[in-house]
Motif scaffolding. Sequence first.
Motif, PDB file in Angstrom:
ATOM      1  N   ARG A 135      40.426  33.934 108.086  1.00  0.00           N
ATOM      2  CA  ARG A 135      40.941  35.240 108.499  1.00  0.00           C
ATOM      3  C   ARG A 135      41.699  35.141 109.809  1.00  0.00           C
ATOM      4  NH1 ARG A 135      36.364  37.735 108.731  1.00  0.00           N
ATOM      5  NH2 ARG A 135      36.090  37.733 110.981  1.00  0.00           N
ATOM      6  N   GLU A 136      41.150  34.382 110.746  1.00  0.00           N
ATOM      7  CA  GLU A 136      41.825  34.224 112.035  1.00  0.00           C
ATOM      8  C   GLU A 136      43.120  33.440 111.881  1.00  0.00           C
ATOM      9  OE1 GLU A 136      40.960  32.476 116.523  1.00  0.00           O
ATOM     10  OE2 GLU A 136      39.278  32.822 115.150  1.00  0.00           O
ATOM     11  N   GLY A 137      43.112  32.446 110.978  1.00  0.00           N
ATOM     12  CA  GLY A 137      44.316  31.656 110.750  1.00  0.00           C
ATOM     13  C   GLY A 137      45.472  32.490 110.241  1.00  0.00           C
ATOM     14  N   LEU A 138      45.155  33.541 109.485  1.00  0.00           N
ATOM     15  CA  LEU A 138      46.197  34.420 108.960  1.00  0.00           C
ATOM     16  C   LEU A 138      46.891  35.216 110.054  1.00  0.00           C
ATOM     17  CD1 LEU A 138      44.404  35.713 105.740  1.00  0.00           C
ATOM     18  CD2 LEU A 138      46.410  34.219 105.831  1.00  0.00           C
ATOM     19  N   THR A 139      46.249  35.350 111.203  1.00  0.00           N
ATOM     20  CA  THR A 139      46.909  36.051 112.307  1.00  0.00           C
ATOM     21  C   THR A 139      48.043  35.210 112.878  1.00  0.00           C
ATOM     22  OG1 THR A 139      45.416  35.185 114.029  1.00  0.00           O
ATOM     23  CG2 THR A 139      44.744  37.205 112.890  1.00  0.00           C
ATOM     24  N   TYR A 140      47.989  33.899 112.684  1.00  0.00           N
ATOM     25  CA  TYR A 140      49.058  33.019 113.150  1.00  0.00           C
ATOM     26  C   TYR A 140      50.141  32.841 112.091  1.00  0.00           C
ATOM     27  CZ  TYR A 140      45.721  31.845 116.823  1.00  0.00           C
ATOM     28  OH  TYR A 140      44.846  31.915 117.875  1.00  0.00           O
ATOM     29  N   ASN A 141      49.752  32.961 110.829  1.00  0.00           N
ATOM     30  CA  ASN A 141      50.711  32.824 109.734  1.00  0.00           C
ATOM     31  C   ASN A 141      50.230  33.653 108.549  1.00  0.00           C
ATOM     32  OD1 ASN A 141      52.588  32.106 107.829  1.00  0.00           O
ATOM     33  ND2 ASN A 141      51.867  30.000 107.591  1.00  0.00           N
ATOM     34  N   PRO A 142      50.659  34.916 108.469  1.00  0.00           N
ATOM     35  CA  PRO A 142      50.196  35.807 107.404  1.00  0.00           C
ATOM     36  C   PRO A 142      50.525  35.310 106.000  1.00  0.00           C
ATOM     37  CG  PRO A 142      51.312  37.042 109.129  1.00  0.00           C
ATOM     38  CD  PRO A 142      51.569  35.593 109.396  1.00  0.00           C
ATOM     39  N   ASP A 143      51.484  34.396 105.877  1.00  0.00           N
ATOM     40  CA  ASP A 143      51.892  33.907 104.562  1.00  0.00           C
ATOM     41  C   ASP A 143      51.149  32.642 104.132  1.00  0.00           C
ATOM     42  OD1 ASP A 143      53.816  35.949 104.292  1.00  0.00           O
ATOM     43  OD2 ASP A 143      55.263  34.793 105.477  1.00  0.00           O
ATOM     44  N   ALA A 144      50.317  32.121 105.000  1.00  0.00           N
ATOM     45  CA  ALA A 144      49.599  30.882 104.673  1.00  0.00           C
ATOM     46  C   ALA A 144      48.651  31.116 103.504  1.00  0.00           C
ATOM     47  CB  ALA A 144      48.822  30.394 105.889  1.00  0.00           C
ATOM     48  N   ARG A 145      48.544  30.115 102.645  1.00  0.00           N
ATOM     49  CA  ARG A 145      47.614  30.179 101.523  1.00  0.00           C
ATOM     50  C   ARG A 145      46.381  29.349 101.877  1.00  0.00           C
ATOM     51  NH1 ARG A 145      50.326  28.079  96.431  1.00  0.00           N
ATOM     52  NH2 ARG A 145      51.273  26.606  97.900  1.00  0.00           N
ATOM     53  N   MET A 146      45.298  30.050 102.134  1.00  0.00           N
ATOM     54  CA  MET A 146      44.074  29.381 102.560  1.00  0.00           C
ATOM     55  C   MET A 146      42.898  29.872 101.730  1.00  0.00           C
ATOM     56  SD  MET A 146      44.521  29.374 106.715  1.00  0.00           S
ATOM     57  CE  MET A 146      45.030  31.085 106.788  1.00  0.00           C
ATOM     58  N   ASP A 147      41.925  29.006 101.558  1.00  0.00           N
ATOM     59  CA  ASP A 147      40.732  29.345 100.800  1.00  0.00           C
ATOM     60  C   ASP A 147      39.649  28.347 101.195  1.00  0.00           C
ATOM     61  OD1 ASP A 147      39.012  30.519  98.922  1.00  0.00           O
ATOM     62  OD2 ASP A 147      40.631  30.804  97.481  1.00  0.00           O
ATOM     63  N   PHE A 148      38.570  28.268 100.422  1.00  0.00           N
ATOM     64  CA  PHE A 148      37.528  27.288 100.715  1.00  0.00           C
ATOM     65  C   PHE A 148      36.955  26.740  99.418  1.00  0.00           C
ATOM     66  CE2 PHE A 148      35.605  31.468 100.586  1.00  0.00           C
ATOM     67  CZ  PHE A 148      34.427  31.292  99.883  1.00  0.00           C
ATOM     68  N   ILE A 149      36.441  25.525  99.490  1.00  0.00           N
ATOM     69  CA  ILE A 149      35.847  24.870  98.329  1.00  0.00           C
ATOM     70  C   ILE A 149      34.396  24.502  98.620  1.00  0.00           C
ATOM     71  CG2 ILE A 149      37.966  23.910  97.359  1.00  0.00           C
ATOM     72  CD1 ILE A 149      37.254  21.262  98.797  1.00  0.00           C
ATOM     73  N   ALA A 150      33.671  24.188  97.551  1.00  0.00           N
ATOM     74  CA  ALA A 150      32.291  23.726  97.707  1.00  0.00           C
ATOM     75  C   ALA A 150      32.282  22.366  98.389  1.00  0.00           C
ATOM     76  CB  ALA A 150      31.614  23.642  96.338  1.00  0.00           C
ATOM     77  N   LEU A 151      31.161  22.053  99.015  1.00  0.00           N
ATOM     78  CA  LEU A 151      31.024  20.789  99.743  1.00  0.00           C
ATOM     79  C   LEU A 151      30.668  19.652  98.782  1.00  0.00           C
ATOM     80  CD1 LEU A 151      29.190  22.569 102.585  1.00  0.00           C
ATOM     81  CD2 LEU A 151      31.235  21.184 102.958  1.00  0.00           C
ATOM     82  N   PRO A 152      31.174  18.451  99.090  1.00  0.00           N
ATOM     83  CA  PRO A 152      31.004  17.327  98.154  1.00  0.00           C
ATOM     84  C   PRO A 152      29.658  16.628  98.273  1.00  0.00           C
ATOM     85  CG  PRO A 152      32.299  16.632 100.043  1.00  0.00           C
ATOM     86  CD  PRO A 152      32.036  18.104 100.240  1.00  0.00           C
ATOM     87  N   THR A 153      29.209  16.048  97.186  1.00  0.00           N
ATOM     88  CA  THR A 153      27.994  15.238  97.165  1.00  0.00           C
ATOM     89  C   THR A 153      28.374  13.758  97.087  1.00  0.00           C
ATOM     90  OG1 THR A 153      27.911  15.517  94.761  1.00  0.00           O
ATOM     91  CG2 THR A 153      26.555  16.985  96.082  1.00  0.00           C
TER      92      THR A 153
END
Length: 411
Positions: A268-286
Amino acid sequence: MKKIILSLALSGLLLSCNKSNDTTQKKTLVITSNSHAQEPSSIALQEIIDEYTKSNPEIKIDFIPGSSDYEETMKTKMATNSLPDIFATHGWSINRYKEYLEPLNDREWAQYVSPAIKPVITDTNEKFYVLPLDVDIVGLPYNLDVLEKAGVDPKTIKTTDDFLVALEKVKNIGVTPIYLGGKDSASIGNIYDWIAPGLIILTNDNPQGENLKNGIFDEKAWNITGEFIKTLKDNGYINRDALTGNDAARALGTGKAAFLFFGTSMIREGLTYNPDARMDFIALPTKERDQKSYFITGERLALGAWKDSPNKKEALDFLDYLAKPENISKMATANVLPTGLTNAKSDLGKFESSYDLGDKYQYVGFFDREYLPSGAWETLCSIGAGIISGQLTVEEASKKMKEDFDKLKNK
């Protein structure tokens, strides 16, 4: 005339007494939180408090937002048994604060506690002691624009080997694979906290979960975690100013980094620097492919009532008010997280599908809270920094971890 003057004097005295009684009868609740004053959750909580006191003028509430020394402040208050009427447990409602908190199983809203958070906040006697306003779900934040340029599909990252391959591809396009912010040592501690479950807990080969919970620390097994951090450093997968930098959200949002070991609020904070950025998150690896990748769940903002509070009834009444669906929704939306109660729903915006996790993943609590004694978090941060700076070998870091583990477990 004297009678009139005396009558007026008595009237004034009675009025003065009544005013005095009004003041003494007004209850003052103190509420503390680990969220800083300007965080959306603190602002939302203050608004709810203001609405409550309007409807309950006999109650005054002093809300004290968190600070960098919140944990130490609370330790001091525990030692003197002088806790706030209501306070945030910052992930430690069971392992640290349980004996100071009032059980809440009999509250009307208890039936709605989310199954995603209930195991984390429930003790072996099936009691819980906090109102979970939201559910902290931690995955690995990423910048999709960077990963696509590097030829990485984040959804294919299932193991730590997959992750290292992805980091190499990002490095090859001239972008920092992982940004760590050393001024906020949390990101260094988070590498241990987030990766350790996949390396030494959710594994078929010598899992350490039961050992750690039983107070047994295996230095050789722990070396696996240190070796992972050393690999990140030796291969140039982390920013050169990892011990001094403090620009993680900007780095992710502007495509200067591919991954963060920070909470998803950084998206959310990263979008304040670049509203067009495509960001998300993934599960952690084993470590092993036959193990499901995992998300970490825990308390983000959970409040409990001090069991010895002189205002315990009023504190419980306020928690009941806070547990209303509209208030839970407001608090969880402020943190952009799922609600802690199932009869409420938060507005997750563009991340709605990201939190629709299903049963194809594993879920674990925060590593330091589940498997390490209270106080070990600082050790995680310091030994991680030692490996990154080269001041500690992996073996020396493990030795230091064992020393602190053994010392802290006996406190």
